[in-house]
Write an enzyme that holds these catalytic residues in place. Sequence first.
Site, PDB file in Angstrom:
ATOM      1  N   LYS A 277       3.111   9.482   3.357  1.00 43.45           N
ATOM      2  CA  LYS A 277       4.321   8.725   3.655  1.00 43.45           C
ATOM      3  C   LYS A 277       4.056   7.227   3.700  1.00 43.45           C
ATOM      4  CE  LYS A 277       6.730  12.513   5.819  1.00 43.45           C
ATOM      5  NZ  LYS A 277       7.494  12.989   6.975  1.00 43.45           N
ATOM      6  N   LEU A 278       2.829   6.825   3.463  1.00 39.98           N
ATOM      7  CA  LEU A 278       2.427   5.439   3.212  1.00 39.98           C
ATOM      8  C   LEU A 278       2.998   4.423   4.209  1.00 39.98           C
ATOM      9  CD1 LEU A 278       2.834   5.608  -0.659  1.00 39.98           C
ATOM     10  CD2 LEU A 278       0.790   6.101   0.676  1.00 39.98           C
ATOM     11  N   CYS A 279       2.891   4.734   5.474  1.00 44.54           N
ATOM     12  CA  CYS A 279       3.276   3.810   6.564  1.00 44.54           C
ATOM     13  C   CYS A 279       4.771   3.532   6.650  1.00 44.54           C
ATOM     14  CB  CYS A 279       2.504   2.499   6.469  1.00 44.54           C
ATOM     15  SG  CYS A 279       0.727   2.729   6.598  1.00 44.54           S
ATOM     16  N   VAL A 280       5.586   4.296   5.993  1.00 44.57           N
ATOM     17  CA  VAL A 280       7.033   4.121   6.124  1.00 44.57           C
ATOM     18  C   VAL A 280       7.682   5.462   6.474  1.00 44.57           C
ATOM     19  CG1 VAL A 280       7.358   2.021   4.756  1.00 44.57           C
ATOM     20  CG2 VAL A 280       7.254   4.222   3.606  1.00 44.57           C
TER      21      VAL A 280
END
Length: 99
Positions: A55-58
């Site tokens: 989810k790449l920090c989002v």
Amino acid sequence: VATEGLACVPRLEILGPAEPERRGAIFSFYVRDVASEGLARLLDASAGIMVRHGKLCVHPWFDATRTPGVVRASFSAYNTVEEVQHFVHAVSGAVDMLG
């Protein structure tokens, strides 16, 4: 090259603008019913391609849009067309392997 090459991979969804020139060097996608971590690990093990996944920090955006974790490749000016074609071939093959 990546956009056109992956457009025909079944269940693969590209995030971001449809036009590659508007997307820039970041290429994010997911494959329905395939875990992003499994796809990322397979790309590394089978083709030597390192990508980010998840989810790449989002997390709030992914949760709100019900988008599963993604795989993200980052291209740059030093990448050749052949390297991008290798990426496309590797992703297509990995998706076939993972069903």
